[in-house]
Design a protein around this motif. Structure first.
Motif, mmCIF file in Angstrom:
data_model
loop_
_atom_site.group_PDB
_atom_site.id
_atom_site.type_symbol
_atom_site.label_atom_id
_atom_site.label_comp_id
_atom_site.label_asym_id
_atom_site.label_seq_id
_atom_site.Cartn_x
_atom_site.Cartn_y
_atom_site.Cartn_z
ATOM 1 N N LEU B 39 0.953 -1.171 -0.023
ATOM 2 C CA LEU B 39 0.384 -0.285 0.133
ATOM 3 C C LEU B 39 1.068 1.307 -0.054
ATOM 4 O O LEU B 39 1.784 1.231 0.722
ATOM 5 C CB LEU B 39 -0.991 0.034 1.268
ATOM 6 N N GLY B 40 0.582 2.192 -0.384
ATOM 7 C CA GLY B 40 1.525 3.449 -0.625
ATOM 8 C C GLY B 40 2.259 3.149 -1.774
ATOM 9 O O GLY B 40 3.043 4.869 -2.052
ATOM 10 N N ILE B 172 -7.195 9.252 2.818
ATOM 11 C CA ILE B 172 -6.627 10.228 4.115
ATOM 12 C C ILE B 172 -5.462 10.317 4.933
ATOM 13 O O ILE B 172 -5.730 9.062 5.971
ATOM 14 C CB ILE B 172 -8.313 10.264 4.783
ATOM 15 N N ASP B 173 -5.523 11.334 5.725
ATOM 16 C CA ASP B 173 -4.005 11.545 5.893
ATOM 17 C C ASP B 173 -5.037 11.973 7.493
ATOM 18 O O ASP B 173 -5.558 12.614 7.801
ATOM 19 C CB ASP B 173 -2.921 12.667 5.802
ATOM 20 N N ARG B 174 -5.045 10.796 8.538
ATOM 21 C CA ARG B 174 -5.525 11.056 10.195
ATOM 22 C C ARG B 174 -5.303 12.709 10.461
ATOM 23 O O ARG B 174 -5.641 12.592 11.706
ATOM 24 C CB ARG B 174 -5.149 9.203 10.583
ATOM 25 N N ARG B 175 -3.855 12.537 10.639
ATOM 26 C CA ARG B 175 -3.445 13.852 11.515
ATOM 27 C C ARG B 175 -4.301 15.354 10.944
ATOM 28 O O ARG B 175 -4.679 15.299 11.166
ATOM 29 C CB ARG B 175 -2.368 13.865 11.481
ATOM 30 N N THR B 176 -4.286 15.390 9.415
ATOM 31 C CA THR B 176 -4.328 16.546 8.729
ATOM 32 C C THR B 176 -6.019 16.652 8.309
ATOM 33 O O THR B 176 -6.678 17.599 8.168
ATOM 34 C CB THR B 176 -3.108 16.694 7.238
ATOM 35 N N GLY B 177 -6.268 15.457 7.465
ATOM 36 C CA GLY B 177 -7.469 15.484 7.206
ATOM 37 C C GLY B 177 -7.595 15.741 5.697
ATOM 38 O O GLY B 177 -8.696 15.102 4.969
ATOM 39 N N ALA B 178 -6.441 16.048 5.106
ATOM 40 C CA ALA B 178 -6.509 15.729 3.975
ATOM 41 C C ALA B 178 -5.957 14.943 3.778
ATOM 42 O O ALA B 178 -5.044 13.732 4.207
ATOM 43 C CB ALA B 178 -5.772 16.995 3.315
ATOM 44 N N TYR B 180 -3.506 12.032 1.920
ATOM 45 C CA TYR B 180 -2.513 11.509 1.999
ATOM 46 C C TYR B 180 -1.232 11.483 1.284
ATOM 47 O O TYR B 180 -1.685 10.989 0.015
ATOM 48 C CB TYR B 180 -2.338 10.622 2.976
ATOM 49 N N TYR B 185 -2.612 5.254 -5.710
ATOM 50 C CA TYR B 185 -2.211 4.130 -6.316
ATOM 51 C C TYR B 185 -3.508 4.085 -8.217
ATOM 52 O O TYR B 185 -4.141 4.807 -7.801
ATOM 53 C CB TYR B 185 -2.177 2.796 -6.133
#
Ligand SMILES: [Zn+2]
Ligand SMILES: [Zn+2]
Ligand SMILES: [Zn+2]
Lengths: 338, 304
Positions: B39-40, B172-178, B180, B185
């Motif tokens: 993933l990623g 979605i970046d859990r920390r920023t909500g934006a 990631y 992919y």
């Protein structure tokens, strides 16, 4: 290991065994609408990841007619000024508009990850995707609303996400990675695409310059979530992650693009999950909760299903106690704007 | 009724069973060219294709279908209390050190074969390898179930259109909500509604083992089991259409499938299947009914 990085991990369940609960949830995902008693009219936008370009037909015709290189170059020069982004399409497959399974899964999973505050032994869940914790964003900075809403679980660093690519032997994962999977580990919960059933779109030109083809308030998408090898409390967590509490109809939650924006002419991303049916697989264990029992191969709908949801969520609350936050995203967001 | 030669041997054809139909994907389907990348990673994941009739067309390799059936069979067999191996290389019944023989089953069997004792070798395999090794194969042993590559062909063998789509994945970046960074992919998939010709051929399988295959086929049809990649993100749900089940051979008598070993139970397909050209054949709903009769044998068989 630093205590501030502690995530409670355990051996994942054996994927080669059928044990515990297996079945399917039939769900609807509805954009909130005053017409059916919701507090807000909300649009939804989930992108396809593709850009749609608009080019004037006049220029295309000119390009087709170009005979020599100089003519073509002139058209290209003109084109680069004349291409604009058209309304960005809503995600779709051959079966029509869809909220992709990956978006629904991400939505439910991230809500659960963010709902776990530190417990006595640490965090029940890692953050599968997160940048490092820096200084909290100030009001107006990128991501500030998200931070304020989930502040209680975002204050601390959680370290690296769980990872099973190193092999089964050493692999230990958090509660949510076991359910939803991580690198090297297949999840026990599978989401389907949520396919538009009663959906109207509208082309919106936002003051930000963005042009979107968004779904209107009161639209309905349908899909399912298949699970296996779950304990009742884990099935309850899954429902909790969709915002279900004491009935089949979930509380409003946020999904998709622009969900945190409240400075636009339209509200975006306020949706409800609605559980329509629960079916147990023939190879499932029976589901027993709060005096109700669903046998393997059986199912539940309507009022019984509502009681089942309430019973499972109660189980979740007694199991995780104060570790599990109950954040009202929509309410908190309005509060921030006030 | 016990056979003088065990059914796991290939020296004798006791029966041949053929399951045919079409796999129709209800949801996007992706059978890839290899392992899914982590993933990623920003990789374009293309569906696997083969040259057929001068065109490059998506298909479902028989090996992936076999993989799906075997991994599901492991779960079902273990749920029934059977000891079965993972089938993964280096971790099969054949590789395990056997206290009975003081060596691995594979080495012991190869020893027998070198001494020219082929029947003896088979008897040892038949008694000591797990049911799934006998059905699906093990190192140096060909199994009794064969999955053909599933091509997009119609009833007349003509190539069908296979519309493809591409989906972009974000996280979605859990920390920023934006969104990631780097979690993007792009995955190519077969659009819902494509049809792939399914052919499964099984030799010598007792009724309970055919019943195990039948059970898995039904689980596939009902969406409990999926094919290909991105399963937890909605891909790979297939239905089985235009099913047929045919069987022929010495252990088929009239409309009856005789018991093949002492743990097996006879099944009568009267009213569901017809005989012609030496075959006993059931189609459509009757094929499903015939398979569920076999499934009952699996459900009831005392094999552990
Ligand atoms: Zn437009
Ligand atoms: Zn984790
Ligand atoms: Zn084995």
């Amino acid at each position: 290991m630093q205590p501030s990085l502690s995530v409670v991990r355990r051996k994942p369940k054996d994927r080669s065994r059928l044990e515990g609960l297996a079945g399917r949830l039939q769900l609807a995902l509805r954009t909130c609408s005053r017409g059916v008693g919701d507090e807000v009219d909300s649009y939804l936008y989930v992108g396809s990841g593709f850009l749609r370009l608009a080019i004037e037909e006049r220029l295309l015709a000119k390009a087709r007619q170009a005979r020599v290189r100089r003519e073509l170059e002139a058209v290209v020069a003109e084109l680069s000024k004349a291409i604009s982004l058209d309304h960005q399409p809503f995600s779709a497959t051959a079966r029509g508009l869809v909220v992709p399974a990956s978006s629904v899964k991400g939505n439910v999973r991230s809500r659960l990850e963010l709902s776990f505050a530190r417990g006595r032994e640490g965090f029940r869940s890692c953050f599968i995707r997160a940048s490092g914790a820096g200084r909290p964003p100030a009001r107006g900075q990128q991501g500030w609303r998200h931070y304020r809403i989930w502040e209680e679980s975002l204050r601390e660093e959680r370290g690296s996400p769980c990872d099973c690519t190193g092999g089964w032997e050493e692999c230990e994962v958090c509660l949510l990675c076991d359910l939803f999977g991580t690198a090297g580990l297949q999840g026990l919960v599978s989401f389907s695409d949520f396919v538009g059933e009663r959906v109207e779109t509208e082309r919106l030109n936002l003051p930000t310059g963005e042009k979107l083809e968004a779904v209107k308030p009161g639209s309905v998408f349908k899909g399912s979530v298949t699970f296996r090898s779950l304990e009742p409390v884990e099935l309850g967590l899954l429902l909790y992650g969709m915002g279900l509490r004491d009935s089949r109809v979930g509380k409003p939650v946020l999904l998709g693009k622009l969900k945190y924006r409240r400075d636009l002419p339209h509200v975006f991303g306020v949706v409800r999950y609605e559980l329509q049916k629960l079916e147990l697989a023939p190879f499932s264990q029976p589901l027993k909760v709060d005096g109700l029992e669903i046998p393997p191969g059986g199912g539940a709908e309507g009022e019984v299903l509502g009681r089942l949801v309430a019973g499972l969520v109660k189980l979740v609350r007694t199991t995780y106690g104060g570790e599990l936050l109950d954040v009202d995203e929509v309410g908190a967001l309005e509060h921030l704007e006030a | 009724m016990s056979q003088p030669v065990p059914w796991s041997s290939h020296r004798l054809l006791l029966r041949l069973a053929v399951i045919e139909g079409w796999l129709v994907n209800e949801t996007p389907l992706r059978v890839g060219t290899g392992r899914e990348p982590p993933l990623g990673s920003a990789v374009d994941l293309a569906v696997i294709r083969i040259h057929l009739g001068g065109r490059s067309v998506p298909y479902i390799p028989g090996s992936s279908l076999k993989g799906v059936f075997r991994s599901t069979a492991i779960q079902l067999a273990r749920a029934k209390g059977l000891t079965v191996c993972s089938g993964l290389s280096g971790d099969t019944c054949m590789d395990w050190e056997s206290p009975k023989y003081g060596t691995s089953l594979l080495k012991f069997i190869q020893e027998r074969q070198r001494e020219g004792d082929e029947p003896g070798a088979f008897r040892v395999f038949h008694e000591d390898a797990c049911l799934l090794c006998k059905m699906f194969g093990a190192p140096s042993f060909t199994g009794h179930v064969e999955f053909s590559d599933a091509y997009p062909l119609d009833e007349k063998g003509q190539l069908l259109e296979v519309p493809l789509g591409v989906r972009t994945g974000i996280a979605i970046d859990r920390r920023t909500g934006a969104v990631y960074r780097g979690a993007l992919y792009q995955v190519e998939f077969v659009e819902p509604g494509a049809r792939f010709k399914l052919t499964v051929r099984a030799t010598n399988l007792p009724n309970y083992a055919l019943g195990l295959l039948a059970k898995i086929l039904k689980m596939l049809h009902e969406g409990w089991v999926r094919v290909g990649g991105f399963k937890t993100r909605g891909f790979g749900e297939v239905r089985v259409e235009n099913l047929s089940f045919s069987v022929t051979g010495g252990t088929v008598s009239g409309t009856k499938l005789l018991a093949v070993d002492e743990r097996d139970v006879e099944v009568d397909l009267a009213g569901l299947a017809q005989r012609y050209d030496g075959w006993l054949k059931a189609s459509g709903d009757n094929a499903w009914r015939a398979l569920s009769k076999l499934e009952e044998v699996w459900d009831r068989a005392a094999l552990a």
